[in-house]
Motif scaffolding. Structure first.
Motif, PDB file in Angstrom:
ATOM      1  N   GLN A  34       0.801  -1.215   0.000  1.00 19.72           N
ATOM      2  CA  GLN A  34       0.000   0.000   0.000  1.00 19.72           C
ATOM      3  C   GLN A  34       0.840   1.274   0.000  1.00 19.72           C
ATOM      4  O   GLN A  34       0.306   2.367  -0.171  1.00 19.72           O
ATOM      5  CB  GLN A  34      -0.926   0.013   1.220  1.00 19.72           C
ATOM      6  N   ASP A  87       2.527   6.326  -4.080  1.00 20.13           N
ATOM      7  CA  ASP A  87       2.160   5.403  -5.154  1.00 20.13           C
ATOM      8  C   ASP A  87       3.434   5.092  -5.931  1.00 20.13           C
ATOM      9  O   ASP A  87       3.791   5.791  -6.874  1.00 20.13           O
ATOM     10  CB  ASP A  87       1.101   6.042  -6.051  1.00 20.13           C
ATOM     11  N   SER A  88       4.137   4.049  -5.500  1.00 19.40           N
ATOM     12  CA  SER A  88       5.445   3.734  -6.071  1.00 19.40           C
ATOM     13  C   SER A  88       5.311   2.807  -7.267  1.00 19.40           C
ATOM     14  O   SER A  88       4.559   1.822  -7.235  1.00 19.40           O
ATOM     15  CB  SER A  88       6.336   3.075  -5.010  1.00 19.40           C
ATOM     16  N   LYS A  89       6.062   3.120  -8.314  1.00 22.26           N
ATOM     17  CA  LYS A  89       6.127   2.238  -9.479  1.00 22.26           C
ATOM     18  C   LYS A  89       7.176   1.147  -9.278  1.00 22.26           C
ATOM     19  O   LYS A  89       7.243   0.197 -10.045  1.00 22.26           O
ATOM     20  CB  LYS A  89       6.467   3.054 -10.731  1.00 22.26           C
ATOM     21  N   GLN A  92       1.478   8.130   2.514  1.00 23.82           N
ATOM     22  CA  GLN A  92       1.325   7.098   1.491  1.00 23.82           C
ATOM     23  C   GLN A  92       1.905   7.584   0.175  1.00 23.82           C
ATOM     24  O   GLN A  92       1.733   8.747  -0.199  1.00 23.82           O
ATOM     25  CB  GLN A  92      -0.144   6.719   1.301  1.00 23.82           C
ATOM     26  N   TYR A 104       9.095  10.261  -4.882  1.00 19.60           N
ATOM     27  CA  TYR A 104       7.644  10.290  -5.026  1.00 19.60           C
ATOM     28  C   TYR A 104       7.059  11.340  -4.099  1.00 19.60           C
ATOM     29  O   TYR A 104       7.567  11.559  -2.998  1.00 19.60           O
ATOM     30  CB  TYR A 104       7.028   8.923  -4.674  1.00 19.60           C
TER      31      TYR A 104
END
Length: 445
Positions: free
Chosen positions: A92, A137-139, A135, A118
């Motif tokens: 997550q 949103d990592s690629k 939080q 990020y």
């Protein structure tokens, strides 16, 4: 060749494999040399660097100027800051850090050890415990750190601190647990710190304190130093406390703090002698709030709480911090010395709205009986039900039937928000009051 005692102890410990800690040899020139390198290589991707930018509101020096700036055009000053964080959920992208690292930030940049960057969003935060959940949103695949059971820590256990001191980038230092249950740095906050002598400096805030299994035992949060530098006294928020708060933030988006419903203090030698106590540690109960969780469970004034859920309690501050990290409705087990007998008492923690007669937790409101806003209340805020004669609350100008709706233009709807707003503010604070359906301000020095 002379060798520092700590290094010697570390080598002995690393060379002796136990059920708790595995030996971590590093081959060098054909010889096995004890090293933490394999462990650090495994866990360091879970620690991130944090950089923030934002704007602080500029508050004037006296009350007269403050009132002029209560409008929407109050001036601000841009700032930037650095800190650290720990990835606690790889799927997550959840990251734990200190609230003071991201306070007032409008842009939070996370940098992984791989160099990838990020922008993060704030999932939730708790001012009193100085915890924030972010939080990303990592690629890229992330590595998360496992929580240890911090209640099992002992003074003398080895510690490793990983963080971003002074913006230098990821840095690793080592030490031991110097003490447990430390408090008194900020009396408004929930404090039950792990003290360590691992070198921690500015920028380490929000970083990881781990054991030799690579598990998270605490979040580094504060240092004690005359000039803001390391002198071997640093403090971390215990992992169990962090985990409990994180679960609340994920479930509710906020902290719904459990309330026991007692007032108390430390067990001093004088107190132990006066009450003929068989213990010299724990949380001494001065007063039990009527109809509170403590009252319903059978706790009494004069009791001494010595353990919660099987973990010993050394001080009232430690009890306050542990209770404050648990959610309302949580059932706990207390070990209590009551009338010279040791008892085990189960308690279901109440919520903020349960204790309608609870006094405000801030000294400036001593003598005020407060109640949180009711659902559907026309003017949401903290209701003043009664004011004691010649009390501090009467002195500052509060009246019965007042409704406290804001502090320095920060809206408040319950006592927890009121406490947080007052904790955040500077020495000059303005209470926005609705009195007879008209707004007024009370200036607090």
């Amino acid at each position: 060749m002379n060798m520092p005692l700590r290094l010697l102890l570390l080598i002995v410990m690393l060379c002796t494999s136990t059920s708790n800690y595995a030996a971590l040899p590093l081959t060098l020139d054909g010889e096995n040399v004890p090293s933490l390198a394999p462990l650090i290589k495994k866990v360091s991707p879970a620690v991130v660097d944090i950089s923030v930018t934002g704007a602080n509101k500029l508050l004037p020096k006296d009350a007269q100027d403050l009132l002029k700036f209560l409008g929407p055009e109050a001036p601000t000053q841009a700032f930037s800051g650095l800190g650290s964080g720990v990835i606690v959920d790889a799927e997550q992208g959840y990251i734990i850090t200190n609230y003071h690292v991201i306070k007032n930030a409008n842009r939070i940049l996370i940098k992984l050890i791989s160099g990838h960057q990020y922008q993060a969003k704030v999932v939730g935060q708790d001012i009193q415990s100085d915890i924030a959940l972010l939080q990303i949103d990592s690629k890229q695949p992330l590595v998360a750190m496992t929580f240890a059971d911090s209640d099992k820590l002992q003074v003398g256990d080895f510690t490793i601190a990983i963080g971003n001191p002074f913006g230098l980038g990821q840095t690793v230092t080592s030490g031991i647990v110097s003490a447990l249950g430390r408090s008194g740095l900020n009396l408004q906050n929930l404090e039950n710190y792990i003290q360590t002598d691992a070198a921690i400096n500015s920028g380490n805030s929000g970083g990881a304190l781990i054991n030799l299994k690579g598990e998270l035992i605490g979040i580094n949060t504060a240092i004690l130093g005359p000039n803001g530098g390391n002198i071997g006294i640093a403090f971390a928020i215990p992992a169990n406390m962090v985990k409990n708060l994180m679960q609340q933030l994920l479930e509710f988006g906020e902290i719904r703090r459990g309330i026991l419903g007692i007032k108390g203090g430390e067990v001093t030698p004088e107190l132990a002698q006066s009450f003929d106590l068989d213990v010299n540690y724990g949380a001494f109960i001065y007063q039990v709030t009527p109809d509170s969780a403590a009252d319903k469970a059978g706790l009494k004034a004069g009791d001494v709480i010595t353990a919660i859920n099987g973990s010993n309690i050394k001080s009232f501050a430690a009890l306050r911090a542990k209770i404050g990290s648990l959610s309302a409705g949580k059932e706990i087990t207390l070990k209590v010395l009551q009338e010279q007998k040791v008892k085990t008492i189960s308690v279901i923690l109440g919520g903020e709205g349960d204790n309608l007669q609870a006094k405000a937790p801030i000294v400036i409101f001593e003598g005020a009986t407060l109640k949180d806003a009711e659902e559907g209340q026309m003017t949401p805020g903290v209701n003043v039900l009664a004011i004691e004669k010649e009390s501090e609350a009467e002195r500052i100008g509060l009246l019965k039937n007042d409704v406290i709706i804001a502090v320095n233009r920060t809206p408040v709807k319950n006592q927890q928000q009121l406490l947080s707003a007052l904790t955040e503010s500077t020495k000059v604070r303005a209470l926005n009051i609705m009195r007879n359906n008209r707004p007024i301000y009370i200036i607090l020095n």
